[in-house]
Design a protein around this motif. Structure first.
Motif, mmCIF file in Angstrom:
data_model
loop_
_atom_site.group_PDB
_atom_site.id
_atom_site.type_symbol
_atom_site.label_atom_id
_atom_site.label_comp_id
_atom_site.label_asym_id
_atom_site.label_seq_id
_atom_site.Cartn_x
_atom_site.Cartn_y
_atom_site.Cartn_z
ATOM 1 N N CYS A 1 2.029 -3.288 3.760
ATOM 2 C CA CYS A 1 3.357 -2.695 3.623
ATOM 3 C C CYS A 1 3.721 -1.931 4.888
ATOM 4 N N THR B 1 -0.683 -2.271 -3.645
ATOM 5 C CA THR B 1 -1.405 -1.611 -2.545
ATOM 6 C C THR B 1 -2.340 -2.569 -1.813
ATOM 7 N N GLN B 2 -2.595 -3.748 -2.421
ATOM 8 C CA GLN B 2 -3.468 -4.727 -1.781
ATOM 9 C C GLN B 2 -2.726 -5.563 -0.744
ATOM 10 N N GLN C 1 8.763 2.242 1.500
ATOM 11 C CA GLN C 1 7.653 1.308 1.639
ATOM 12 C C GLN C 1 8.084 -0.083 1.147
#
Length: 237
Positions: free
Chosen positions: A181, A177-178, A188
């Motif tokens: 995307c 998630t860092q 995703q």
């Protein structure tokens, strides 16, 4: 041992022992750069490999030669052999001259090498979307590279995979998630293409090679001085 300085003699021996160890280190690092770097799996499937690792190939040969030269220098110092010392001096001088020539050629053709690497990577984008057997090795290496470095495709992201991209597969799946995307075919995926990461890895490998070459040049100059001083002292005793 009249006429021969014990300090010079044993300094020469110590220097050549370290020189021999240096050859082992250079050989190991050069082999790592050549076959063990993170981008090698992809490069082995393209034409980039033959042009991007020439410097590493040269250093592998230099490392092996330095091991032999270090042994020759140690023997020449302990036995006070002018023949061995002269061979050591000539061999070391030739290596130094070859390094200087390789450095000049590398600087002159660096922009051309960068262009060839860039064009080759762009050309090999087509391999991601094909279904032939010849492309499978590259696709497999690319899939592993994407997973490790959290990127997708070579130039245009997930679109580079064409019909080989299936939403239900884990190809380019964005799990971090860092990292940035995007949504592609309702999935995703990582936004950043891998071409910049591959170039960065190649640049780091090149810096390692340059660093080894410069450090080696300093050691070689010291070796030339030590060997010639000892050679002259043995001749005058």
């Amino acid at each position: 041992m009249a006429g021969v300085s014990g300090c010079i003699k044993y300094s020469m021996f110590t220097f050549n022992f370290l020189f021999w160890l240096c050859g082992i280190l250079i050989l190991a690092l050069s082999i790592w750069v050549r076959v063990g770097s993170d981008s090698q799996g992809i490069l082995n499937s393209t034409n980039v490999s033959s042009s991007s690792h020439v410097a590493a190939d040269i250093l592998i040969a230099v490392g092996a030669i330095i091991m032999i030269m270090g042994f020759l220098g140690c023997c020449g110092a302990i036995k006070e052999s002018r023949c061995m010392l002269l061979l050591f001096f000539i061999g070391l001088l030739l290596i130094l001259l070859l390094q200087v020539a390789a450095g000049i050629l590398g600087a002159v053709f660096k922009s051309e090498s960068d262009r060839i690497i860039n064009e080759t990577l762009h050309d090999n984008t087509e391999l991601l979307s094909t279904t032939g057997e010849s492309a499978k090795q590259f696709q497999q290496a690319m899939a592993e590279f994407q997973k490790e470095f959290k990127c997708c495709g070579l130039v245009n992201g997930a679109a580079d995979w064409g019909n080989n991209f299936q939403p239900d597969s884990k190809l380019c799946e964005c799990l971090d998630t860092q990292r940035p995307c995007i949504t592609y075919k309702k999935k995703q995926v990582y936004k950043e293409p891998c071409i910049s990461t591959i170039k960065d890895l190649l640049a780091k490998s090149f810096i390692i090679v340059i660093g080894i070459a410069f450090g080696l040049a300093v050691i070689e100059i010291l070796g030339l001085v030590f060997s010639m001083v000892l050679y002259c002292q043995i001749g005058s005793k």
